[in-house]
Design a protein around this motif. Sequence first.
Motif, short mmCIF file in Angstrom:
data_model
loop_
_atom_site.label_atom_id
_atom_site.label_comp_id
_atom_site.label_asym_id
_atom_site.label_seq_id
_atom_site.Cartn_x
_atom_site.Cartn_y
_atom_site.Cartn_z
N LEU A 220 49.49 51.11 41.74
CA LEU A 220 50.12 49.92 40.71
C LEU A 220 51.08 50.58 40.02
O LEU A 220 52.21 49.67 39.77
CB LEU A 220 48.95 49.43 39.76
CG LEU A 220 47.95 48.43 40.58
CD1 LEU A 220 46.95 48.25 39.50
CD2 LEU A 220 48.53 47.49 41.04
N ASN B 35 42.76 51.08 33.11
CA ASN B 35 41.98 50.33 34.48
C ASN B 35 40.42 50.77 34.40
O ASN B 35 40.21 51.90 34.43
CB ASN B 35 42.80 51.05 35.47
CG ASN B 35 42.53 50.69 36.82
OD1 ASN B 35 42.02 49.43 36.95
ND2 ASN B 35 43.06 51.34 37.75
N HIS C 44 44.30 53.60 42.43
CA HIS C 44 44.58 52.14 42.17
C HIS C 44 45.48 52.31 41.15
O HIS C 44 46.82 51.52 41.27
CB HIS C 44 43.41 51.43 41.90
CG HIS C 44 42.55 50.81 42.97
ND1 HIS C 44 42.83 49.58 43.33
CD2 HIS C 44 41.64 51.27 43.58
CE1 HIS C 44 42.01 49.45 44.52
NE2 HIS C 44 41.10 50.41 44.67
N SER C 45 45.38 53.02 40.10
CA SER C 45 46.39 53.27 39.17
C SER C 45 47.61 53.71 39.49
O SER C 45 48.70 53.49 39.14
CB SER C 45 45.91 54.28 37.99
OG SER C 45 44.69 53.71 37.24
N TYR D 182 46.67 47.11 51.00
CA TYR D 182 46.28 46.99 49.41
C TYR D 182 45.42 45.75 49.29
O TYR D 182 44.21 45.63 48.55
CB TYR D 182 47.26 47.08 48.53
CG TYR D 182 46.80 47.50 47.13
CD1 TYR D 182 45.93 48.74 46.92
CD2 TYR D 182 47.01 46.54 46.11
CE1 TYR D 182 45.53 48.88 45.39
CE2 TYR D 182 46.32 46.65 44.77
CZ TYR D 182 45.69 47.75 44.63
OH TYR D 182 45.23 48.19 43.39
N TYR E 272 41.79 41.99 38.46
CA TYR E 272 42.22 42.10 39.89
C TYR E 272 42.52 41.16 40.76
O TYR E 272 43.24 41.16 41.45
CB TYR E 272 41.23 43.31 40.42
CG TYR E 272 41.53 44.62 40.14
CD1 TYR E 272 42.48 45.53 40.97
CD2 TYR E 272 40.96 45.58 39.33
CE1 TYR E 272 43.04 46.62 40.75
CE2 TYR E 272 41.19 46.81 38.92
CZ TYR E 272 42.31 47.41 39.83
OH TYR E 272 42.52 48.73 39.56
N ILE F 146 46.04 40.24 40.08
CA ILE F 146 46.95 41.28 40.55
C ILE F 146 47.09 40.79 42.08
O ILE F 146 48.18 40.78 42.65
CB ILE F 146 46.37 42.58 40.68
CG1 ILE F 146 46.48 43.22 39.18
CG2 ILE F 146 47.03 43.67 41.59
CD1 ILE F 146 47.85 43.43 38.57
#
Length: 223
Positions: A35, A98, A31-32, A173, A148, A151
């Motif tokens: 992003l 995160n 995920h990092s 995603y 999240y 996001i």
Amino acid sequence: NIIKKQLHDINLNRPLNIFDISLIATREVSHSAFLAWLLNPKENHKLGDLFLKELFMLLKINQKYKSNDIEVDTEISEKYRRIDIIIEFDNQKVCIENKIEDYPTIEQITDEIELFKPTIMILLAPSVTLKNFKEELKKLPEVKTISYEQIHNILNKIIEDSNSDVKYVLQQYINNLEVNIMANKLNNFNEKSLLYVKHSDEIDEIIEEFEEERKEIWKIFLK
């Protein structure tokens, strides 16, 4: 056999998702990386600084920057700590910690602030995690938080500005966030309960050994 068949049917009927197939649906480092790709205006998503701009607006970060000056890195280590995402421009350093399945700790975030010396520190996590951590975070008022779910809202806002290839990836995603993070039933439980589930064998063993020696231990303390 019945349970196996039910699981087989569920698996056949679930929507295809590249994050599920790659076994990275809830993996923090993945995920990092994703992003960070979106946060870097120089990457091949061709969205420029759109995602970064929306993130800064949401967090009320008013720093001016030039897109070409933005540098984004992931998984940066400093002594005994590692930060998930670092965004640097001019003399600014934005650090993002995160958390998805693990819970943050004040000790970890304090260490990261001391070691990485960010001008802005951000904690990213599911909204339930941030809610459970709210009281602890009062000890570090300078830390900004983003969920999240937020996001997810940003991505739904910018997806229409992307080309067909990027739109497909973003939608995958977004779907992954909805199924594996925002709807994660584990988020309904507090940190202590999840720790017990994770370490139940060891905890039960400790309790069992304590029960066997309880009387002798209390004799020592009551002397």
